[in-house]
Design an enzyme around this catalytic site. Sequence first.
Site, mmCIF file in Angstrom:
data_model
loop_
_atom_site.group_PDB
_atom_site.id
_atom_site.type_symbol
_atom_site.label_atom_id
_atom_site.label_comp_id
_atom_site.label_asym_id
_atom_site.label_seq_id
_atom_site.Cartn_x
_atom_site.Cartn_y
_atom_site.Cartn_z
ATOM 1 N N LYS A 101 -43.081 30.400 21.558
ATOM 2 C CA LYS A 101 -43.908 31.521 20.846
ATOM 3 C C LYS A 101 -45.306 31.179 20.049
ATOM 4 O O LYS A 101 -46.184 32.007 19.953
ATOM 5 C CB LYS A 101 -42.884 32.226 19.624
ATOM 6 N N HIS B 116 -42.462 32.585 36.403
ATOM 7 C CA HIS B 116 -41.223 32.253 36.327
ATOM 8 C C HIS B 116 -40.382 33.489 35.970
ATOM 9 O O HIS B 116 -40.832 34.194 34.922
ATOM 10 C CB HIS B 116 -41.031 31.021 35.270
ATOM 11 N N TYR C 191 -33.067 24.815 28.939
ATOM 12 C CA TYR C 191 -32.750 24.491 27.407
ATOM 13 C C TYR C 191 -31.419 24.292 27.505
ATOM 14 O O TYR C 191 -30.404 24.841 27.794
ATOM 15 C CB TYR C 191 -33.156 25.891 26.840
ATOM 16 N N TYR D 93 -38.242 36.599 25.170
ATOM 17 C CA TYR D 93 -38.905 35.296 25.527
ATOM 18 C C TYR D 93 -40.302 35.832 26.301
ATOM 19 O O TYR D 93 -41.245 35.133 26.210
ATOM 20 C CB TYR D 93 -37.907 34.756 26.541
ATOM 21 N N PRO E 9 -40.913 25.209 18.279
ATOM 22 C CA PRO E 9 -41.331 25.750 19.800
ATOM 23 C C PRO E 9 -40.044 26.172 20.814
ATOM 24 O O PRO E 9 -40.242 26.471 21.836
ATOM 25 C CB PRO E 9 -41.668 24.230 20.368
#
Length: 421
Positions: free
Chosen positions: A329, A105, A233, A416, A325
Amino acid sequence: MFRRHLPRPLPGASDFVNLIDIGNYFYFPEASPIRTQVAIIGGGPSGLLLSQLLHLAGIDSVVLERKSRDYVLSRIRAGVLEQGSVGLLEKAQVAKRLHAEGQIHTGTYLAAQNRGFRIDFDALIGAQVTVYGQTEVTRDLYDARAAMSGQIFHNVDGVELHDLDTGKPFLTYHLDGSAQRLDCDFIAGCDGFHGVSRKSIPAGILKEFERVFPFGWLGVLSKTPPVSDELIYANNARGFALCSMRSKTLSRYYIQVPQDDPLEKWSDQAFWDELKRRIPEDAAERLVIGPSIEKSIAPLRSFVAEPMRWGALFLVGDAAHIVPPTGAKGLNLAFSDVHYLHTALIAHYDGQSAALDAYSQTALARVWKAVRFSWWMTGKMHRFPDQTPFDQRIQEAELTYLENSVAAQRMLAENYVGLPY
Ligand code: RFL
Ligand code: PHB
């Protein structure tokens, strides 16, 4: 008495006893201690990866796991791997299936109410993540350890740590109902948040830092095609939602729920209805629903234990720290600990102990950055029960800033995809 293990000396190390051959019974005296260089408590992803990397460097280890292999593989957890984690799995020679089946991704979507925007990791910082489930990582590690006759004992009970500060540490435990002793040079506490390792550090030494969030995540795994090619998200007035996946035919979705919501309250239909209300309309229209094959509620907390070393004991992964979550990580942080610890142990056995002495400090420096990022992202994306109209406006302003600022997006992207080791 009869035991399931075959004691046999390691090549060139006659004082070690190697316990393998799970399939057959062999005579083994109950009281005979066995010996290894690194005793690993916990056969989750961090314990298995550590054991595999040490093995490839010629360092002997024994893994003690409380549960069965099937039980460990039934836990549905992480889904997103940082580049550093993929690199470590390559080094451990367990990345073949990950590269064949994992999805690269190059970005992720953030949504605020009905408006979505994309954070393009590739364009911003030339990086990516790999979507490949923790269950599959763990299965690959189990297979690799088995292929190399790795010593993993399942269903081990009552592990206790002894003489951590004497230079002659050892573990005691029960296996198939009989008492066992394992002598070692070092102990790696890879036994997760509820394990025994952290609790073996004296109270006067151990410092714990914690933030418990006033909500949990209800997660559903379903055999349906993912709603989006990348993760979404979603910040919504009704609460946070996340659309994730494991493959082109397996979806993983989460919604924020009150901390003490009972799982029984959430039928599959109730879950899908609520998810649809929280994600952007176009995604809700595309969403394919189906029966859940796993459904669970996880609490959200940030937690760090310091130091991560006490005498011969080294804490690794969830045994030392927990992150919410949001930001994916937890597993990645466990793997960066493994990176620091296995390189330090290799250097130690080569005569250089500085990295081992610095393990706690080195690992904690990266841990706190990931704790900060997960805390930050959790704060930006969720509804808090005590959120005031002022807090609400600040959250909206942060998300608008993120949508419009390349600098803000770079901050998110570099955290990220994972900060460097
Ligand atoms: P684990 O996986 O908890 O493994 C510890 C093992 O130790 C065993 N054990 C013992 N063995 C012997 N004696 C004892 N006394 C023992 N006590 C415990 C346990 O049975 C277990 O097998 O810890 P480890 O290896 O440090 O790995 C950490 C990760 O599992 C965890 O950080 C992640 O799953 C967190 N996480 C995520 N991390 C990510 O990087 N990306 C994600 O996308 C992501 N999503 C998640 C997550 C965690 C979640 N939950 C359920 C908390 C999503 C969720 C919903
Ligand atoms: C998951 O796929 O389980 C997942 C993905 C991203 C997260 C958390 C969990 O931030």
